[in-house]
Every structure is written in structure tokens, then in C-alpha cells.
Design a protein around this motif. Structure first.
Motif, PDB file in Angstrom:
ATOM      1  N   ILE A 162      42.259  44.490  28.571  1.00 23.73           N
ATOM      2  CA  ILE A 162      43.364  45.178  29.255  1.00 23.73           C
ATOM      3  C   ILE A 162      43.700  44.466  30.563  1.00 23.73           C
ATOM      4  O   ILE A 162      44.879  44.226  30.880  1.00 23.73           O
ATOM      5  N   LYS A 163      42.679  44.113  31.330  1.00 21.82           N
ATOM      6  CA  LYS A 163      42.899  43.447  32.621  1.00 21.82           C
ATOM      7  C   LYS A 163      43.594  42.095  32.440  1.00 21.82           C
ATOM      8  O   LYS A 163      44.496  41.741  33.207  1.00 21.82           O
ATOM      9  N   SER A 164      43.175  41.353  31.419  1.00 22.44           N
ATOM     10  CA  SER A 164      43.794  40.046  31.196  1.00 22.44           C
ATOM     11  C   SER A 164      45.261  40.196  30.791  1.00 22.44           C
ATOM     12  O   SER A 164      46.105  39.391  31.169  1.00 22.44           O
ATOM     13  N   LYS A 165      45.595  41.261  30.041  1.00 22.81           N
ATOM     14  CA  LYS A 165      46.985  41.516  29.647  1.00 22.81           C
ATOM     15  C   LYS A 165      47.839  41.918  30.852  1.00 22.81           C
ATOM     16  O   LYS A 165      48.982  41.469  30.985  1.00 22.81           O
ATOM     17  N   PHE A 166      47.299  42.751  31.734  1.00 23.33           N
ATOM     18  CA  PHE A 166      48.048  43.136  32.933  1.00 23.33           C
ATOM     19  C   PHE A 166      48.314  41.912  33.815  1.00 23.33           C
ATOM     20  O   PHE A 166      49.393  41.779  34.402  1.00 23.33           O
ATOM     21  N   GLY A 171      51.101  39.701  36.509  1.00 21.90           N
ATOM     22  CA  GLY A 171      50.490  38.943  37.594  1.00 21.90           C
ATOM     23  C   GLY A 171      49.529  39.736  38.441  1.00 21.90           C
ATOM     24  O   GLY A 171      49.191  39.319  39.549  1.00 21.90           O
ATOM     25  N   LEU A 172      49.062  40.886  37.946  1.00 20.83           N
ATOM     26  CA  LEU A 172      48.178  41.758  38.722  1.00 20.83           C
ATOM     27  C   LEU A 172      46.734  41.559  38.282  1.00 20.83           C
ATOM     28  O   LEU A 172      46.325  42.044  37.222  1.00 20.83           O
ATOM     29  N   PRO A 173      45.914  40.865  39.071  1.00 26.34           N
ATOM     30  CA  PRO A 173      44.520  40.619  38.690  1.00 26.34           C
ATOM     31  C   PRO A 173      43.648  41.864  38.852  1.00 26.34           C
ATOM     32  O   PRO A 173      43.772  42.601  39.824  1.00 26.34           O
ATOM     33  N   GLY A 380      41.708  51.058  50.852  1.00 22.94           N
ATOM     34  CA  GLY A 380      42.830  50.919  49.933  1.00 22.94           C
ATOM     35  C   GLY A 380      43.943  50.088  50.540  1.00 22.94           C
ATOM     36  O   GLY A 380      44.573  49.264  49.854  1.00 22.94           O
ATOM     37  N   LYS A 381      44.182  50.272  51.822  1.00 20.53           N
ATOM     38  CA  LYS A 381      45.210  49.495  52.526  1.00 20.53           C
ATOM     39  C   LYS A 381      44.852  48.015  52.531  1.00 20.53           C
ATOM     40  O   LYS A 381      45.712  47.145  52.313  1.00 20.53           O
ATOM     41  N   THR A 382      43.565  47.709  52.740  1.00 23.42           N
ATOM     42  CA  THR A 382      43.099  46.321  52.712  1.00 23.42           C
ATOM     43  C   THR A 382      43.263  45.718  51.324  1.00 23.42           C
ATOM     44  O   THR A 382      43.701  44.564  51.176  1.00 23.42           O
ATOM     45  N   MET A 383      42.935  46.504  50.290  1.00 26.26           N
ATOM     46  CA  MET A 383      43.079  46.026  48.916  1.00 26.26           C
ATOM     47  C   MET A 383      44.541  45.699  48.612  1.00 26.26           C
ATOM     48  O   MET A 383      44.840  44.679  47.976  1.00 26.26           O
ATOM     49  N   ARG A 384      45.434  46.552  49.058  1.00 26.57           N
ATOM     50  CA  ARG A 384      46.862  46.314  48.817  1.00 26.57           C
ATOM     51  C   ARG A 384      47.340  45.069  49.547  1.00 26.57           C
ATOM     52  O   ARG A 384      48.120  44.275  49.008  1.00 26.57           O
ATOM     53  N   GLU A 385      46.877  44.877  50.791  1.00 27.45           N
ATOM     54  CA  GLU A 385      47.248  43.689  51.565  1.00 27.45           C
ATOM     55  C   GLU A 385      46.754  42.420  50.862  1.00 27.45           C
ATOM     56  O   GLU A 385      47.485  41.429  50.759  1.00 27.45           O
ATOM     57  N   ASN A 386      45.506  42.462  50.382  1.00 30.23           N
ATOM     58  CA  ASN A 386      44.956  41.302  49.678  1.00 30.23           C
ATOM     59  C   ASN A 386      45.774  40.962  48.442  1.00 30.23           C
ATOM     60  O   ASN A 386      46.083  39.795  48.177  1.00 30.23           O
ATOM     61  N   LEU A 387      46.125  42.005  47.696  1.00 29.07           N
ATOM     62  CA  LEU A 387      46.899  41.808  46.468  1.00 29.07           C
ATOM     63  C   LEU A 387      48.295  41.295  46.783  1.00 29.07           C
ATOM     64  O   LEU A 387      48.807  40.380  46.118  1.00 29.07           O
ATOM     65  N   ALA A 388      48.923  41.853  47.814  1.00 27.66           N
ATOM     66  CA  ALA A 388      50.274  41.434  48.197  1.00 27.66           C
ATOM     67  C   ALA A 388      50.286  39.970  48.645  1.00 27.66           C
ATOM     68  O   ALA A 388      51.206  39.203  48.298  1.00 27.66           O
ATOM     69  N   LYS A 389      49.277  39.556  49.417  1.00 25.31           N
ATOM     70  CA  LYS A 389      49.184  38.158  49.869  1.00 25.31           C
ATOM     71  C   LYS A 389      49.014  37.226  48.672  1.00 25.31           C
ATOM     72  O   LYS A 389      49.654  36.177  48.578  1.00 25.31           O
TER      73      LYS A 389
END
Length: 401
Positions: A162-166, A171-173, A380-389
Motif C-alpha cells: 500500500i505504501k509503495s502504491k501511495f 509521491g507520498l512516502p 505532527g507539525k514537524t512531520m508535515r514540514e518534513n514531508l512538504a520540504k
């Protein structure tokens, strides 16, 4: 919240029936002598005025029951033992013949698919309203028990897929799914009405929350809770929330992204949900958005829409969930909702294709304004920032088209 458990009294009475061989319940089906139910049903209903019924019988079958013949046969195989071994005396047609398992399943599927009254469904099959009621509830009880394996949280191997398909699609790891919630609207007797069940649009309703994978298959649902609560409260009342907070769900390996950025397993949800370490929501759009947050919101939204579309398909396929239910038993309604979700998954698991016109248009909660949760967890805010970067870096590195 899981659907209400069956009472011990019911189980005991069922066991007594099975033990008492003199009743002869197991050998009922061979005595069924009615002609093929589909032939008579199609002859009677294929030219119903006001309906766009396909002229092809196979397509017509799917129009009425939402599933192809092969999937229908599989569903019958799941519930056959239960529907054969416990026949109440009322399960006969107007000619006095016992109903076959196939006809019982067809009656139940038609009731769930159309959302029409029991009288109307009964008339289309040549049975009475009470028979439709009995057949539908017995089918719901049976499928709820026999099809559990079609709706379960994935094991580690399945989750990796599922993760590999997403990641490949959006583009969401390390993304494990998308979450959304919808209202099942109903009318209630005056003695049962309360502010808890009255939602933001002044309807009496029950909530359904679902988490879906890349194929819009339900991985987890929670229902039974009043529509008057907020979506964020619904989440926190769910077993899924407790398992995530306890580290028992979304607890797979942490991915190291570019420049040492880390990303744990997570799901995506809309602004009605809190921003948590394992539930990533979009950036608010009431302020100035940077190129990073704009790019993130666009990627996030496409993935989140999987859950929205899944509910459009669910409520479009099983229209009983999209119509205003007339004074349902609130203890039984969660089972009806669960079985519709199981049927949704069975269609996907069997490689079946829904009729193209079945999905609802617009939104699955038409008329409901979007709720907005202000809760922001620092991690959660840090996780979102990491993902956005990471997403912005990936976009900048991608070759121009």
C-alpha cells in the motif's frame, strides 16, 4: 465502535436448532422447487418505467444488484450455510414455495442497493414485506460474520505494498491510507430524539468514518456514533485512534528522506481532523501560502480524495445509506452500514467493476459544511514540514516536461 453483538439468547436458540435433527433444517434447499428466480425477476422488472435499465441481461443483473454473476455466486457461497440451516416459516413466495439461497441474497442486495421500501422490493420479487425484512436482516447477520476477512487492517507485507502504491501514485512516502467521514441520515421517533443525534445541519444522523487504501478499499471503519459530534471527536472515540496512540497501528519503519528528514507511517485527512504525528492534514488556506505549502496541499488533496470517492461509490452503490432511513433501529444500523462496507470491499477483492453510473455526483455529504479542527500536535507539525520540504525538493529535481 463495532456493531452491537448478538445476544447470548439468540446464539443458544440457534445451537438448539442445529442439534435437533428432527427439525430437518439442513436439508431444506433440495425441496425448493421454484423456477429460476432471475428469469422471472428480469421478465417482471426489465422494462420498469422511469429507470434506465440496460437491455443486456448481464449488465441488467449488475444494475439491479451491483455485482456481476461471479461475485454474486461468491457472496451466496459465504452465507449459504446460514441461510439454508435456519429457515423461518415465512420465507416463501406468493406461490408457497421456499425461497432459494440465491433469491434470498438477491432480495437483500436489492434492498440495500436501491434503498426502496420493503413493500416495493417485495413486489418486484413476488414476496411480502415481512419476508423482505426477515431475509435482509438474516443476510446482514450472516455476511457480517462470514465476510470479516474482507475488511481488516493490513499485515506488514500488505502495508508495504500500500505504501509503495501511495508513493508511486501521489509521491507520498510512508503513506498508509486516507480517512474521511460521512453522515447516514435518519428520522427518529419523538421519544428517541436528542441533541446528540441532531447534527450541524439539523438532521438526525449516525456517523461513519472510513480509512481506505489506494484502491479505495476500506481498511478500517467506525460507526454507531451520533452525527451531532465533531469529526475530530469521532476519530478520538475510535479504536483506530487508541491503537495508533498506543503504537500498535502505523508503527512501521521510519523512512529517512533527503537531507536526513524523517517520516513515520501516516494517513492523510481533511481539515476536519486534527494534525497528529500519524494523521497529516493540509495547510490552512486562510493565510498566505508559500510555494512549499501550496505544492504540499495539491499532492495531499489528490490522495485524500480517494476516501471521498470511496464514500461516493459506497453510498451510490448501496443507496440505503444515502436515503433518509425511516426510524431505523439504532442498535442494528451499524450492522447495515458495516455490511455495505463489506460488499464494497468484496466487489474490489473479486476484481468486479461497478456500473459506471452508480457513484453519487457532487459530495457524499451533500449540504454539509466542512468542519475545521484547530488542533495541531507539535510533532505532527514537524512531520508535515518534513514531508512538504521533501515534496518540493522532489518537484524541483524532476525533469521538465
Amino acid at each position: 465502535m463495532a456493531p452491537a453483538k448478538k445476544s447470548k439468547k439468540t446464539k443458544k436458540s440457534s445451537k438448539k436448532l442445529k442439534k435437533n435433527k428432527s427439525v430437518g433444517v439442513v436439508s431444506v434447499e433440495p425441496r425448493v422447487t421454484e423456477p429460476d428466480w432471475w428469469v422471472s425477476f428480469w421478465h417482471k422488472n426489465s422494462t420498469t418505467p422511469g429507470l434506465s435499465i440496460p437491455s443486456n441481461e448481464e449488465e441488467g443483473f449488475k444494475y439491479f444488484f451491483r455485482v456481476a454473476r461471479k461475485t454474486f455466486d461468491y457472496i451466496c457461497s459465504l452465507v449459504r450455510e446460514d441461510l439454508v440451516s435456519r429457515p423461518p416459516s415465512g420465507l416463501i413466495n406468493i406461490e408457497g414455495r421456499l425461497l432459494s439461497v440465491e433469491k434470498q441474497v438477491a432480495i437483500a442486495l436489492r434492498r440495500l442497493a436501491s434503498g426502496e421500501s420493503q413493500v416495493s422490493v417485495g413486489a418486484s420479487f413476488g414476496v411480502g414485506q415481512s419476508t423482505v425484512s426477515q431475509v435482509t436482516w438474516r443476510f446482514i447477520e450472516a455476511l457480517e460474520e462470514r465476510a470479516k476477512h474482507h475488511l481488516k487492517w493490513p499485515d506488514s507485507n500488505r502495508m508495504e505494498e500500500i505504501k509503495s502504491k501511495f508513493e508511486a501514485l501521489f509521491g507520498l512516502p510512508n503513506c498508509c491510507g486516507a480517512v474521511d467521514a460521512t453522515h447516514i441520515i435518519m428520522t427518529l421517533p419523538a421519544v428517541q430524539t436528542s441533541d446528540d443525534w441532531c447534527d450541524q445541519e439539523s438532521n438526525y444522523s449516525m456517523f461513519l468514518q472510513g480509512i481506505v487504501d489506494h484502491e479505495m478499499r476500506f481498511l478500517d471503519i467506525v460507526t454507531g456514533w451520533p452525527g451531532g459530534m465533531t469529526v475530530s471527536r469521532l476519530l478520538k472515540c475510535s479504536g483506530f485512534f487508541r491503537l495508533c496512540e498506543a503504537g500498535e497501528h502505523l508503527n512501521g519503519s521510519i523512512m529517512t528522506l533527503s537531507e536526513g528528514l524523517e517520516m513515520r507511517e501516516f494517513i492523510v485527512g481533511g481539515v476536519a481532523y486534527p494534525l497528529l504525528p500519524w494523521l497529516i492534514t493540509p495547510y490552512e488556506i486562510n493565510g498566505l501560502l508559500t510555494s512549499m505549502s501550496t505544492n504540499f496541499n495539491a499532492r495531499h488533496e489528490v490522495a485524500r480524495l480517494l476516501a471521498v470517492t470511496a464514500f461516493l461509490l459506497l453510498k451510490g452503490s448501496w443507496r440505503i445509506l444515502n436515503k433518509v432511513m425511516w426510524r431505523p433501529d439504532k442498535r442494528k444500523l451499524p450492522s447495515i452500514i458495516l455490511v455495505c462496507c463489506l460488499l464494497h470491499n468484496i466487489i474490489i477483492d473479486c476484481g468486479d467493476q461497478l456500473h459506471p453510473d452508480v457513484a453519487l455526483s457532487g459530495h457524499h455529504d451533500l449540504g454539509y459544511g466542512e468542519q475545521c479542527c484547530k488542533q495541531v500536535d507539535p510533532t505532527g507539525k514537524t512531520m508535515r514540514e518534513n514531508l512538504a520540504k521533501y515534496l518540493l525538493q522532489s518537484k524541483e529535481k524532476a525533469p521538465a516536461r
